[in-house]
Write an enzyme that holds these catalytic residues in place. Sequence first.
Site, PDB file in Angstrom:
ATOM      1  CE  LYS A 126      -4.397   1.094   0.099  1.00  0.00           C
ATOM      2  NZ  LYS A 126      -5.657   0.518  -0.362  1.00  0.00           N
ATOM      3  CG  ASP A 166      -7.410   3.493  -0.551  1.00  0.00           C
ATOM      4  OD1 ASP A 166      -7.800   2.354  -0.342  1.00  0.00           O
ATOM      5  OD2 ASP A 166      -7.365   4.598   0.362  1.00  0.00           O
ATOM      6  CG  ASN A 241     -14.281   3.751  -7.153  1.00  0.00           C
ATOM      7  OD1 ASN A 241     -14.254   2.697  -6.256  1.00  0.00           O
ATOM      8  ND2 ASN A 241     -14.446   3.857  -8.182  1.00  0.00           N
TER       9      ASN A 241
HETATM   10  P1  NDP Z   1     -13.003   8.008  -2.666  1.00  0.00           P
HETATM   11  O1  NDP Z   1     -11.776   9.185  -2.349  1.00  0.00           O
HETATM   12  O2  NDP Z   1     -13.383   7.837  -3.619  1.00  0.00           O
HETATM   13  O3  NDP Z   1     -13.986   8.566  -1.484  1.00  0.00           O
HETATM   14  C1  NDP Z   1     -13.852   8.540  -0.063  1.00  0.00           C
HETATM   15  C2  NDP Z   1     -15.219   8.962   0.472  1.00  0.00           C
HETATM   16  O4  NDP Z   1     -15.176   8.909   1.938  1.00  0.00           O
HETATM   17  C3  NDP Z   1     -15.432  10.311   0.390  1.00  0.00           C
HETATM   18  O5  NDP Z   1     -16.770  10.704   0.172  1.00  0.00           O
HETATM   19  C4  NDP Z   1     -14.848  11.090   1.435  1.00  0.00           C
HETATM   20  O6  NDP Z   1     -15.565  12.429   1.754  1.00  0.00           O
HETATM   21  C5  NDP Z   1     -15.282  10.188   2.202  1.00  0.00           C
HETATM   22  N1  NDP Z   1     -14.052  10.218   3.503  1.00  0.00           N
HETATM   23  C6  NDP Z   1     -12.678   9.923   3.457  1.00  0.00           C
HETATM   24  N2  NDP Z   1     -12.241  10.214   4.269  1.00  0.00           N
HETATM   25  C7  NDP Z   1     -13.028  10.673   5.276  1.00  0.00           C
HETATM   26  C8  NDP Z   1     -13.054  11.148   6.682  1.00  0.00           C
HETATM   27  N3  NDP Z   1     -11.756  10.840   7.249  1.00  0.00           N
HETATM   28  N4  NDP Z   1     -14.021  11.395   7.070  1.00  0.00           N
HETATM   29  C9  NDP Z   1     -15.298  11.372   6.615  1.00  0.00           C
HETATM   30  N5  NDP Z   1     -15.398  11.094   5.233  1.00  0.00           N
HETATM   31  C10 NDP Z   1     -14.296  10.705   4.768  1.00  0.00           C
HETATM   32  O7  NDP Z   1     -12.285   6.568  -1.945  1.00  0.00           O
HETATM   33  P2  NDP Z   1     -12.811   5.261  -2.362  1.00  0.00           P
HETATM   34  O8  NDP Z   1     -14.096   5.149  -2.393  1.00  0.00           O
HETATM   35  O9  NDP Z   1     -11.968   4.725  -3.179  1.00  0.00           O
HETATM   36  O10 NDP Z   1     -12.280   4.463  -0.808  1.00  0.00           O
HETATM   37  C11 NDP Z   1     -13.379   4.483   0.161  1.00  0.00           C
HETATM   38  C12 NDP Z   1     -12.757   3.263   1.312  1.00  0.00           C
HETATM   39  O11 NDP Z   1     -12.851   2.015   0.536  1.00  0.00           O
HETATM   40  C13 NDP Z   1     -11.360   3.305   1.713  1.00  0.00           C
HETATM   41  O12 NDP Z   1     -11.216   2.861   3.162  1.00  0.00           O
HETATM   42  C14 NDP Z   1     -10.468   2.406   1.000  1.00  0.00           C
HETATM   43  O13 NDP Z   1      -9.487   2.304   1.784  1.00  0.00           O
HETATM   44  C15 NDP Z   1     -11.711   1.598   0.722  1.00  0.00           C
HETATM   45  N6  NDP Z   1     -11.140   0.748  -0.539  1.00  0.00           N
HETATM   46  C16 NDP Z   1     -11.323   1.146  -1.641  1.00  0.00           C
HETATM   47  C17 NDP Z   1     -11.025   0.408  -2.874  1.00  0.00           C
HETATM   48  C18 NDP Z   1     -11.202   0.970  -4.412  1.00  0.00           C
HETATM   49  O14 NDP Z   1     -11.062   0.158  -5.282  1.00  0.00           O
HETATM   50  N7  NDP Z   1     -11.167   2.110  -4.557  1.00  0.00           N
HETATM   51  C19 NDP Z   1     -10.622  -0.892  -2.666  1.00  0.00           C
HETATM   52  C20 NDP Z   1     -10.857  -1.699  -1.423  1.00  0.00           C
HETATM   53  C21 NDP Z   1     -11.174  -0.577  -0.353  1.00  0.00           C
HETATM   54  P3  NDP Z   1     -14.548  13.793   1.411  1.00  0.00           P
HETATM   55  O15 NDP Z   1     -14.663  13.985  -0.020  1.00  0.00           O
HETATM   56  O16 NDP Z   1     -15.315  14.900   2.047  1.00  0.00           O
HETATM   57  O17 NDP Z   1     -13.059  13.458   2.018  1.00  0.00           O
END
Ligand code: NDP
Length: 446
Positions: A126, A166, A241
């Site tokens: 990672k 991510d 995502n």
């Molecule tokens: P994105 O950046 O696309 O979206 C993240 C979302 O979560 C946004 O809406 C963001 O809001 C919110 N968020 C992030 N950090 C915080 C925080 N500290 N407090 C409140 N809201 C928060 O990321 P992904 O959708 O890709 O990833 C989301 C999760 O899924 C993570 O844990 C990631 O590790 C996991 N994951 C992702 C994969 C992938 O293929 N993308 C694969 C497997 C797991 P804001 O924009 O306001 O920050």
Amino acid sequence: MDTKIQETYDTVVRRNPGEAEFHQSVKEVFESLSPVLERNPQYVDAAVLERICEPERQIIFRVPWMDDNNNVQINRGFRVEFSSVLGPYKGGLRFHPSVYLGIIKFLGFEQIFKNSLTGMPIGGGKGGSDFDPRGRSEGEIMRFCQSFMTELYRHLGEYTDVPAGDIGVGGREIGFLFGQYKRITNRYESGVLTGKGITWGGSLVRTEATGYGTVMFTQEMLKAKGESLDGRKVIVSGSGNVAIYATEKATQLGATVIACSDSSGYVVDEDGLDLELMKQIKEVERARVSEYAARRGGRARFAESGSIWDVPCDIALPCATQNELNADHARTLIKNGVVAVSEGANMPCTPEAVALLQDAGIAFAPGKAANAGGVATSALEMQQNASRDSWDFEYTEERLQDIMVGIHQNCAETAEEYGAPGNYVLGANIAGFTKVADAVIALGVI
Ligand code: NDP
């Protein structure tokens, strides 16, 4: 935890001070392993636990770049290459101001077992940076990505280390990173990054895969109880995502997704989220979730304070970030009659929340199983790159579906074998671990 495991855990804490999230993820896996070590004393003799907890390589580097006002900015870049016993290091890059070594190590550690569960030949790693993309111009994002890759490229390769996206790293960032890698190396090495655009080496379904996979796993869990998603009220946290495509698949399967969030608050739309509007706001305009309520003309409400988990639902899918669902939230969900909770994000539920949900008999899917569809489809992207091929959407989604059904079955059967039917945490940890442990021993002391 038995004495041997506790001692190893204490050593991990001592050797990695201040890395609370890493400690939490190690503990979560270790708590499942006593019966495995009892049945397999060779794992203890070969010091498998100690070896798995020490990354093969940790890279920390300076990322200098110029902002739009010609000021020099300095960020910190990370890549933790945790384990390559099953294949090249594989795992995403996170750009978020909260990133530090402990976050990257927790994610890398999780990734080892998640990748093992997919059944694909991929190791665990990672990376990321404390860079905050929010509010940055396209030019700033590009210059940052180029600087990041100018250091990282020397550690990557399709047979060495293959990053993906991510939090904060989507298709746009992967494009800038891939472009810089291609420029520096003078190689069109498609298999060095996944999550690429469809016209330049990407795979159909990769964008949707994590969210889709989480819902497919949830459907399997419900099926095992004679239930389904059809007609259920679902809440998804986040609106990135994973959240968006979890919403899409849940809706396709007959559920109504009534709420989602970002770090500024959450929206509730009892009629079901208008996904096209949400995609426009989040994927195209990169705006705040409150904008959704503003444009729904009174049909949706935005809440700046309080918690999304206060909204009554049948199924909760935490898809934002680590430790976003705590014991109080779990109690509220249970009181409101939740039947299943699946982790679309990595470690979004605190250990106390997981224990409460499991004790209440709620079907609970841990992230390393439920969100493994993303990395599994990344491995399918690598397969297509290696064979210079590209598959259509239906075929690729079928492969994803088969993989998620397989992961569910593996976790369920392993839990059963170890006398804990329905305990997907135990099943995922043991099934993920044993495959890695056997490979650690087979490859010798390296
Ligand atoms: P994105 O950046 O696309 O979206 C993240 C979302 O979560 C946004 O809406 C963001 O809001 C919110 N968020 C992030 N950090 C915080 C925080 N500290 N407090 C409140 N809201 C928060 O990321 P992904 O959708 O890709 O990833 C989301 C999760 O899924 C993570 O844990 C990631 O590790 C996991 N994951 C992702 C994969 C992938 O293929 N993308 C694969 C497997 C797991 P804001 O924009 O306001 O920050």
